[in-house]
Design an enzyme around this catalytic site. Structure first.
Site, PDB file in Angstrom:
ATOM      1  N   LEU A 142       0.860  -1.174   0.000  1.00 19.92           N
ATOM      2  CA  LEU A 142       0.000   0.000   0.000  1.00 19.92           C
ATOM      3  C   LEU A 142       0.897   1.224   0.000  1.00 19.92           C
ATOM      4  O   LEU A 142       1.976   1.207   0.607  1.00 19.92           O
ATOM      5  CB  LEU A 142      -0.901   0.039   1.244  1.00 19.92           C
ATOM      6  CG  LEU A 142      -2.026  -0.990   1.365  1.00 19.92           C
ATOM      7  CD1 LEU A 142      -2.743  -0.819   2.699  1.00 19.92           C
ATOM      8  CD2 LEU A 142      -3.009  -0.890   0.217  1.00 19.92           C
ATOM      9  N   ASP A 143       0.462   2.294  -0.658  1.00 15.50           N
ATOM     10  CA  ASP A 143       1.221   3.537  -0.625  1.00 15.50           C
ATOM     11  C   ASP A 143       1.360   4.017   0.815  1.00 15.50           C
ATOM     12  O   ASP A 143       0.510   3.743   1.669  1.00 15.50           O
ATOM     13  CB  ASP A 143       0.525   4.628  -1.443  1.00 15.50           C
ATOM     14  CG  ASP A 143       0.547   4.335  -2.936  1.00 15.50           C
ATOM     15  OD1 ASP A 143       1.378   3.532  -3.373  1.00 15.50           O
ATOM     16  OD2 ASP A 143      -0.291   4.928  -3.645  1.00 15.50           O
ATOM     17  N   ARG A 144       2.413   4.766   1.070  1.00 19.09           N
ATOM     18  CA  ARG A 144       2.683   5.244   2.430  1.00 19.09           C
ATOM     19  C   ARG A 144       1.514   6.039   2.992  1.00 19.09           C
ATOM     20  O   ARG A 144       1.180   5.921   4.172  1.00 19.09           O
ATOM     21  CB  ARG A 144       3.950   6.096   2.417  1.00 19.09           C
ATOM     22  CG  ARG A 144       4.366   6.614   3.785  1.00 19.09           C
ATOM     23  CD  ARG A 144       5.675   7.373   3.705  1.00 19.09           C
ATOM     24  NE  ARG A 144       6.092   7.842   5.016  1.00 19.09           N
ATOM     25  CZ  ARG A 144       7.200   8.519   5.242  1.00 19.09           C
ATOM     26  NH1 ARG A 144       8.010   8.805   4.237  1.00 19.09           N
ATOM     27  NH2 ARG A 144       7.513   8.907   6.459  1.00 19.09           N
ATOM     28  N   THR A 146      -1.635   5.760   2.242  1.00 18.63           N
ATOM     29  CA  THR A 146      -2.891   5.012   2.204  1.00 18.63           C
ATOM     30  C   THR A 146      -3.034   4.188   3.474  1.00 18.63           C
ATOM     31  O   THR A 146      -2.097   3.512   3.892  1.00 18.63           O
ATOM     32  CB  THR A 146      -2.930   4.081   0.977  1.00 18.63           C
ATOM     33  OG1 THR A 146      -2.767   4.850  -0.211  1.00 18.63           O
ATOM     34  CG2 THR A 146      -4.258   3.336   0.901  1.00 18.63           C
ATOM     35  N   ARG A 244      -5.071   6.422  -8.071  1.00 17.55           N
ATOM     36  CA  ARG A 244      -4.757   7.844  -8.072  1.00 17.55           C
ATOM     37  C   ARG A 244      -4.655   8.389  -9.494  1.00 17.55           C
ATOM     38  O   ARG A 244      -5.183   9.477  -9.799  1.00 17.55           O
ATOM     39  CB  ARG A 244      -3.454   8.079  -7.314  1.00 17.55           C
ATOM     40  CG  ARG A 244      -3.532   7.615  -5.875  1.00 17.55           C
ATOM     41  CD  ARG A 244      -2.173   7.455  -5.224  1.00 17.55           C
ATOM     42  NE  ARG A 244      -1.471   8.731  -5.095  1.00 17.55           N
ATOM     43  CZ  ARG A 244      -0.263   8.846  -4.566  1.00 17.55           C
ATOM     44  NH1 ARG A 244       0.388   7.766  -4.144  1.00 17.55           N
ATOM     45  NH2 ARG A 244       0.301  10.041  -4.472  1.00 17.55           N
TER      46      ARG A 244
END
Length: 316
Positions: A142-144, A146, A244
């Site tokens: 997961l993105d930082r 998120t 995104r």
């Protein structure tokens, strides 16, 4: 079976690789067993030949086979987890756990793993909290910025099977996201290939390109808000920054997205109380790798995002 490790800190450790560990890279094998040792030092002892596999030198990417004997040189391990790893509250965020896997509600602002200037991430925190755990590996990322459901394998066999599900169509993921502006449509599928570029700074940037990999996201409107729209996003594929970039392609970048969003709109959202990107991995469903039953996990929306939604809901 794993051989007992010598207790004398001045002697090398000899570990025999079992079937569960077979297939793992030697660097990841060392990370899971040398808790408290910086990654840079692990790579140094690999590079200088201090780690041996069946008596021979090895490279970081070499994979282990069942029956291999790994020699680890004597090292002075930290007495406690590295300062700054918030292990206790990570344990309190576990949503599901059994003998093969666990799902944690990842907080926003924490990377899933250390590196690129970060001292630690979720996986390092869990390993520090569970010093006796033989195996803990990320199944996906997961993105930082998120928050939400993050799946972690506790067995090598589970990791292999779960990776196969993520590569195919065996995993269903839904996210809660906030579009900038009013989105008039109820549903829309974005089918647009994505191409990833890595800048000299190491930053990853993704754009829509015919030269990229196939990427499909299903968006569904949940609630119109003041200057924004709450949506459910379901990524059919799992590309980097997929939700995104696809959201921006619709003309409605995610609220608070500093990389792909609208700076002026983001400033307005900050003034209204949104301190980070509004993207939350709300649900995760997959087939259990051991018993075949369906596992479905839900991560409640973080309080800061709940509060912001209350602030931007039309009154009256």
């Amino acid at each position: 079976m794993m051989k007992p490790l010598p207790q004398d800190p001045n002697r090398p450790r000899l570990i025999e690789v079992d079937a569960e560990t077979a297939g793992q890279r030697i660097d990841n094998f060392l990370f899971s067993r040398l808790k408290g040792v910086p990654k840079s030092h692990v790579y140094r002892i690999l590079r200088t030949g201090q780690v041996r596999i069946n008596g021979g030198r090895s490279k970081a990417q070499q994979r282990l086979n069942e029956g291999d004997v790994v020699r680890i040189p004597p090292l002075r391990l930290a007495e406690a987890p590295e300062a700054g790893i918030p292990t206790p509250w990570l344990e309190n965020r576990i949503l599901h756990e059994d003998e093969d896997l666990l799902v944690v509600n990842k907080p926003a602002g924490m990377a899933v793993h250390g590196g690129s200037g970060l001292r630690f991430g979720v996986i390092e925190g869990l390993r520090a909290a569970r010093e006796d755990a033989r195996f803990l590996e990320l199944v996906h990322r997961l993105d930082r910025d998120t928050s939400g459901c993050l799946l972690i394998a506790k067995r090598r066999s589970a990791l292999r099977q779960l990776h196969e599900q993520f590569r195919g169509e065996g995993v269903d993921k839904t996210y809660l996201a906030l579009f900038s502006g009013v989105w008039a449509r109820r549903r829309q599928v974005v089918d647009a290939p994505l191409l990833k570029n890595v800048l000299q700074s190491g930053e990853r940037m993704v754009k829509i390109s015919s030269e990229g990999k196939a990427a499909i996201t299903e968006f569904r409107r949940l609630e119109p808000l003041s200057g924004a729209t709450l949506v459910e996003a379901r990524p059919v594929t799992g590309r980097t920054h997929q939700i995104r970039v696809h959201a921006r392609s619709l003309g409605h970048p995610l609220a608070g997205d500093e990389r792909y969003g609208d700076p002026s709109l983001n400033q307005d959202f900050r003034q209204r109380g949104l301190k980070r990107m509004f993207l939350h991995a709300a649900t995760l469903a997959f087939t259990h790798p051991r018993n075949g039953r369906e596992i479905r996990v839900e991560a409640p929306l973080e309080p800061d995002l709940q509060d912001f939604l209350s602030a931007v809901r039309p009154r009256g």
